[in-house]
Motif scaffolding. Sequence first.
Motif, short mmCIF file in Angstrom:
data_model
loop_
_atom_site.label_atom_id
_atom_site.label_comp_id
_atom_site.label_asym_id
_atom_site.label_seq_id
_atom_site.Cartn_x
_atom_site.Cartn_y
_atom_site.Cartn_z
N VAL A 205 0.85 -1.19 0.00
CA VAL A 205 0.00 0.00 0.00
C VAL A 205 0.88 1.24 0.00
CG1 VAL A 205 -1.79 1.31 1.23
CG2 VAL A 205 -1.82 -1.20 1.26
N VAL A 207 1.16 5.42 0.45
CA VAL A 207 0.48 6.43 1.26
C VAL A 207 1.00 7.81 0.90
CG1 VAL A 207 -0.15 7.16 3.58
CG2 VAL A 207 0.35 4.74 3.14
N GLU A 210 -3.37 13.87 1.95
CA GLU A 210 -4.64 14.18 1.30
C GLU A 210 -4.52 15.35 0.33
OE1 GLU A 210 -7.42 14.87 4.43
OE2 GLU A 210 -7.73 12.74 4.86
N ASP A 213 -2.64 14.28 -3.39
CA ASP A 213 -3.20 12.96 -3.71
C ASP A 213 -3.13 12.59 -5.19
OD1 ASP A 213 -5.03 14.77 -4.67
OD2 ASP A 213 -6.79 13.68 -3.94
N THR A 216 -2.71 8.80 -5.79
CA THR A 216 -3.92 8.03 -5.46
C THR A 216 -4.97 8.18 -6.56
OG1 THR A 216 -3.52 8.31 -3.10
CG2 THR A 216 -5.75 7.73 -3.76
N ALA A 256 -2.93 -1.08 -3.32
CA ALA A 256 -3.87 -0.02 -2.95
C ALA A 256 -3.10 1.25 -2.63
CB ALA A 256 -4.73 -0.44 -1.76
N ALA A 258 -3.57 4.99 -0.27
CA ALA A 258 -4.34 5.63 0.80
C ALA A 258 -3.81 7.04 1.01
CB ALA A 258 -4.22 4.82 2.09
N THR A 259 -4.67 7.91 1.51
CA THR A 259 -4.24 9.28 1.83
C THR A 259 -4.49 9.56 3.31
OG1 THR A 259 -6.40 10.23 1.26
CG2 THR A 259 -4.74 10.10 -0.49
N VAL A 260 -3.69 10.47 3.86
CA VAL A 260 -3.82 10.81 5.28
C VAL A 260 -3.82 12.33 5.45
CG1 VAL A 260 -2.84 8.68 6.21
CG2 VAL A 260 -1.31 10.53 5.52
N ALA A 290 -1.07 6.25 8.31
CA ALA A 290 -2.20 5.51 7.74
C ALA A 290 -2.70 4.43 8.69
CB ALA A 290 -1.78 4.89 6.40
N LYS A 295 -6.76 4.44 8.25
CA LYS A 295 -6.92 4.45 6.79
C LYS A 295 -6.48 3.13 6.17
CE LYS A 295 -8.64 8.52 5.89
NZ LYS A 295 -8.02 9.43 4.93
N VAL A 296 -5.57 2.44 6.85
CA VAL A 296 -5.14 1.10 6.44
C VAL A 296 -5.19 0.21 7.67
CG1 VAL A 296 -3.25 -0.31 5.53
CG2 VAL A 296 -3.63 2.00 4.62
#
Length: 322
Positions: A205, A207, A210, A213, A216, A256, A258-260, A290, A295-296
């Motif tokens: 994953v 990261v 946000e 992004d 993502t 995958a 993910a954003t934080v 994350a 988020k994960v």
Amino acid sequence: MIEKSLEELFGMVKDAAARMQGVANLTPVMTSRTLNECLGAEVLLKCENFQRIGAFKFRGAYNSMSRLSDDERRRGVITFSSGNHAQAVALVGKLLGIETAVVMPQDAPVIKREATEAYGAAVILYDPQERSREAIAKELQQQHGYTMIPPFDHLDVLTGQGTSALELGEQANGLDLLLAPCGGGGLLSGCAIAAKGLNPECRVVGVEPETADDATRSYYSGALQTVKNPPTIADGTRTPSLGKLTFPLVRKYVDAMATVSEDAIMEAVRVLFFRMKLVVEPSGALGLAALLSGKVQAKGRVGVILSGGNIDGPTMQHILAG
């Protein structure tokens, strides 16, 4: 488009590891019982903040620059970077006797600029609101005949970065999940290649913040997206987009994205500092952010790449103040 198979790419990562044997640091893997209990998994932190120049970037710079021909070395090297890759290229140039020049934004962390200059590189500052760092570097390359070593969009660079995950997988005796920060995708794609090469079932994953992004959105849309000068404290992720090489590699080998949030990033930096006594820059704490923010979901043996520790005093003071 990259024609190489996973087996060939993984072979390049293993070759890079052999090339930098005794030159790059074998960075430690740290654990915390408190963290494991909080997340319900075994979390293994690969501490690239203890790598030479304080970040994983040394790996890709050394792997790529050590493979240059005598003529390329004589002409010198140029790159563009907000800091960690700049320092890495400068140090490797010093080690190998190669002159280096770095195009760096004028708002880059002072600690990173000063370290780059201390290693002997010529630093060319620019205003990111007015010009593209890539355009400036290409102009200088044409004028002076430099060899370009980009921060991430280069096979020798990204396979060099992947040696961090290769080491982690071997040190951890296998992983179920690997999280890595994503800026331009060099570390993430290299680590995904290494993780899948060691264990095709390992979930990978990426990261990012946000506010930055682009990767993502690119990953899930299938079309390359950009974010110009995103307002994030994670300065290492302010690249506008994935690269021509890293985009397809991330799409192929990463499971995958993910954003934080900015708050989650700063909380992860605080946890690492106060709980584990580790100094990690915001970009390096994305994977842990994350996990801590949910988020994960952490399951099994979870590897987290802490990509670097080059943070200036005022930024750390701001984060630790909460």
